[in-house]
Write an enzyme that holds these catalytic residues in place. Structure first.
Site, PDB file in Angstrom:
ATOM      1  N   SER A   1      26.942   9.649 -12.667  1.00 23.15           N
ATOM      2  CA  SER A   1      25.529  10.019 -12.813  1.00 23.15           C
ATOM      3  C   SER A   1      24.933   9.625 -14.157  1.00 23.15           C
ATOM      4  CB  SER A   1      25.355  11.528 -12.608  1.00 23.15           C
ATOM      5  OG  SER A   1      26.121  12.251 -13.547  1.00 23.15           O
TER       6      SER A   1
ATOM      7  N   ASP B   1      19.189  18.369 -18.637  1.00 20.78           N
ATOM      8  CA  ASP B   1      19.453  19.427 -17.662  1.00 20.78           C
ATOM      9  C   ASP B   1      20.746  20.133 -18.081  1.00 20.78           C
ATOM     10  OD1 ASP B   1      21.523  17.750 -16.867  1.00 20.78           O
ATOM     11  OD2 ASP B   1      20.586  17.117 -15.007  1.00 20.78           O
TER      12      ASP B   1
ATOM     13  N   HIS C   1      23.442  16.718 -18.215  1.00 16.52           N
ATOM     14  CA  HIS C   1      23.115  15.379 -18.704  1.00 16.52           C
ATOM     15  C   HIS C   1      22.283  15.425 -19.983  1.00 16.52           C
ATOM     16  CE1 HIS C   1      23.685  14.968 -14.272  1.00 16.52           C
ATOM     17  NE2 HIS C   1      24.456  13.969 -14.688  1.00 16.52           N
TER      18      HIS C   1
END
Length: 373
Positions: free
Chosen positions: A32, A320, A323
């Site tokens: 991600s 978040d 991340h």
């Protein structure tokens, strides 16, 4: 032969300081942190294709799990690539659109095929298979043959950022709570598989590898929130074991595979340096997220869709619960590209690697099929 290659490496460090990048393309594999939107095209919940993600990205929410650009985007910018890399699972990523490279990364992916497969993501082995089985024949037809393709691939960067998800999947429950895991056995399994997949990429024609080590994710906001404010020590210990094993594994590959050249990026050290001295980097918030990720009935690591992010992203470390913000990714990518410290980029930086002239006579033309392991 290896001694000759080592001499070429040393000479390149003195001859490329004022030379523009010779990179033809970059191919990105990972999770991600560098997914550019592949998961948007998959039947999975592991997606970041909604606001407030992409609030600072020119195209808005594209599947990038941050406010702006990812490390892959930024390194591509430094390398002078003509545009953002298209993602593999976009049906339009074929033909001339792939000549500057392709992004294969998938949010929630791991090195192991078993990592989060219930979420229908694309593991590293399948990412590399996508390159070899689909992209490579397409490139060969456009470049008119194997020799031209060999030259093109030897001047391309193969970017890897993956492994943290494997520890998260094995050492924490789906709720984020820490569970017992055998770190030593897991690390040996991961490094063994990673080495095999890097070798497979080499067999497909890759020669220049940029490999990022693992951040210490055990103190990410999400895990601290789910574990009563405490870090998940096993995640931090696992990343240390992994990082200590990864660099020697890359050294071994460079000795065993003619023309295999690499840059090992100390992601953990670079990011920890920012976290340990936030004021130097203009960071004011390292223990809170820019976007809202706490739900009324529990927590999740991703931003809650439609909520407003913090007004000043430049002072936040985390976007978040898992991340980082573009600001930290910019610092990481800058260090990867130009740092002169071997504690940050080893044995040299990406700029040197990019301008390294790997002779096809030295490396040999690849056969474009995987070897048996």
């Amino acid at each position: 032969m290896f001694i000759l290659f080592s001499v070429l490496l040393i000479l390149s460090r003195f001859s490329t300081a004022t030379t523009e990048s010779n990179v033809k393309a970059m191919f990105v594999f990972g999770d991600s942190v560098v997914d550019g939107g592949n998961n948007d095209f998959l039947d999975t919940t592991a997606k970041c294709n909604y606001f407030p993600y992409g609030v600072d990205f020119p195209l808005g929410a594209t599947g990038r799990c941050t406010n702006g650009r990812t490390p892959a985007d930024l390194l591509g910018l430094f390398l002078g690539l003509p545009h953002l890399l298209p993602v593999f699972y976009d049906p339009q990523t074929r033909g001339s659109s792939i000549l500057a490279g392709v992004n294969y990364a998938s949010a929630a992916a791991g090195i192991l095929d078993s990592t989060r497969q219930s979420q229908n993501i694309i593991s590293l082995s399948h990412q590399i298979a996508n390159f070899g089985e689909t992209t490579l024949p397409d490139l060969k037809s456009q470049l008119n043959g194997s020799f031209a393709l060999s030259s093109y691939l030897s001047q391309s960067i193969f970017f890897f950022f993956i492994g943290g998800g494997d520890y998260m999947a094995s050492c924490t429950a789906s709720s984020g709570v820490a569970v017992e895991c055998d770190l030593q056995s897991l690390t040996e399994l991961l490094i063994g598989n990673y080495t095999n997949y890097l070798t497979k990429a080499y067999d497909f024609g890759a020669r220049k590898f940029v490999v990022f080590n693992l951040m210490r994710s055990g103190c990410d906001l999400y895990f601290k929130l789910k574990n009563n404010g405490s870090c998940v020590d096993s995640l931090n210990e696992g990343s240390t074991l992994f990082n200590n094993a990864l660099s020697p594994a890359l050294e071994n590959l460079s000795e065993d595979l003619p023309g295999f050249s690499f840059v090992y990026i100390n992601t953990s050290g670079i990011i920890d340096g920012m976290m340990d001295d936030p004021t130097t980097y203009g960071l004011k918030v390292t223990n809170g997220s820019c976007c809202f990720f706490q739900m009324p009935n529990g927590t999740r690591g991703s931003c809650v869709e439609g909520t407003e992010p913090c007004p000043d992203r430049s002072i936040y470390a985390y976007y978040d619960g898992l991340h980082l913000t573009e600001k930290l990714y910019m610092h990481l990518s800058t260090k990867a590209y130009s740092s002169e410290l071997q504690t940050e980029a080893y044995p040299f930086n990406v700029e040197v690697l990019a301008n390294l002239n790997i002779s096809l006579m030295l490396t040999g033309a690849p056969s474009f099929h995987t070897r048996d392991h």
